[in-house]
Design an enzyme around this catalytic site. Structure first.
Site, PDB file in Angstrom:
ATOM      1  N   LYS A 106      -9.402 -69.084  25.210  1.00 25.37           N
ATOM      2  CA  LYS A 106      -9.881 -67.344  25.193  1.00 25.37           C
ATOM      3  C   LYS A 106      -8.405 -66.300  24.920  1.00 25.37           C
ATOM      4  O   LYS A 106      -8.507 -65.596  24.502  1.00 25.37           O
ATOM      5  CB  LYS A 106     -11.175 -66.656  25.471  1.00 25.37           C
TER       6      LYS A 106
ATOM      7  N   ARG B 269     -23.880 -62.381  25.252  1.00 22.94           N
ATOM      8  CA  ARG B 269     -23.678 -63.544  26.366  1.00 22.94           C
ATOM      9  C   ARG B 269     -25.878 -63.773  25.907  1.00 22.94           C
ATOM     10  O   ARG B 269     -26.320 -64.876  26.335  1.00 22.94           O
ATOM     11  CB  ARG B 269     -24.242 -63.256  27.694  1.00 22.94           C
TER      12      ARG B 269
ATOM     13  N   ARG C  69      -5.497 -75.686  36.352  1.00 24.90           N
ATOM     14  CA  ARG C  69      -5.511 -73.963  36.821  1.00 24.90           C
ATOM     15  C   ARG C  69      -5.549 -73.738  38.360  1.00 24.90           C
ATOM     16  O   ARG C  69      -4.556 -73.103  38.439  1.00 24.90           O
ATOM     17  CB  ARG C  69      -6.117 -73.166  35.525  1.00 24.90           C
TER      18      ARG C  69
ATOM     19  N   ARG D 237      -6.949 -70.239  42.057  1.00 25.62           N
ATOM     20  CA  ARG D 237      -8.154 -70.228  42.153  1.00 25.62           C
ATOM     21  C   ARG D 237      -9.247 -70.497  43.171  1.00 25.62           C
ATOM     22  O   ARG D 237      -9.098 -71.798  42.527  1.00 25.62           O
ATOM     23  CB  ARG D 237      -8.675 -69.904  40.092  1.00 25.62           C
TER      24      ARG D 237
ATOM     25  N   ARG E 154     -20.203 -73.734  35.867  1.00 27.97           N
ATOM     26  CA  ARG E 154     -19.754 -72.800  34.613  1.00 27.97           C
ATOM     27  C   ARG E 154     -20.092 -73.430  33.030  1.00 27.97           C
ATOM     28  O   ARG E 154     -20.338 -72.675  32.658  1.00 27.97           O
ATOM     29  CB  ARG E 154     -18.611 -72.408  35.086  1.00 27.97           C
TER      30      ARG E 154
END
Length: 192
Positions: free
Chosen positions: A14, A89, A128, A134, A145
């Site tokens: 995105k 959302r 990632r 992260r 998630r």
């Protein structure tokens, strides 16, 4: 006026595609998370109210998020449109966004759903996490998630299908090929 809602699970691309869209069409990118952090940092009344909810571990009420988005939209004089990332959302948020835009003589041009198979999302997010460090890009958190994303967005996909705004985008392949598909949808939806 181009107003795009972009959906995609974590790791779907995105952010990358939003950058390409803003560059090509000269529209602004609104990430609700970024907007909230900015309002809080600037100590605005909306930011102070949002901070109280966040500090108490609560979700912000839809009305507050809509007020913040309205403030941001009204501050963007002369813009060509917006990409909404991370919002809506829920169905009530989608309905509130529709009204917010209608009150300004605008509408959603298209909803883009960047679809990437779950195995690919997990691979991308783990990579990632290794590259960026992260902490939330680990298998347990990724699975949670993705589950939350699926449960939240399915009703919205149905909502935007009924509105005639839904557009499925295959989110796997060369970045430029994915963007070409996105651009085709935007141009068809906007009549450009």
């Amino acid at each position: 006026m181009l107003n795009i809602v972009i959906f995609g699970a974590p790791g779907s691309g995105k952010g990358t595609q939003s950058e390409k869209i803003t560059e090509k069409y000269g529209i602004r990118h609104i990430s609700t998370g970024d907007v909230l952090r900015e309002e809080i940092k600037n100590g605005t009344e909306l930011g102070k109210t949002a901070k109280r909810y966040i500090d108490e571990g609560q979700l912000l009420p839809d009305e507050l998020i809509i007020d913040i988005l309205a403030s941001v939209l009204d501050s963007m004089k002369g813009h060509n449109g917006v990409i909404f990332d991370g919002f809506p959302r829920t169905i009530p948020q989608a309905e509130a966004l529709k009204k917010l835009l209608q009150d300004r003589g605008q509408d959603i041009t298209a909803m883009l759903d960047l679809d990437v198979p779950e195995e690919e999302l997990i691979t991308r997010l783990l990579k990632r996490g290794q590259e960026s460090g992260r902490a939330d890009d680990n298998m347990e958190t990724i699975k949670k998630r993705l589950d939350v994303y699926k449960s939240q967005t399915f009703p919205l996909i149905e909502y935007y299908k009924k509105e005639g705004k839904y557009n499925h985008i295959k989110g796997v392949g060369a970045l430029d090929d994915i963007f070409r598909d996105i651009a085709a949808v935007i141009e068809t939806s906007s009549g450009k």
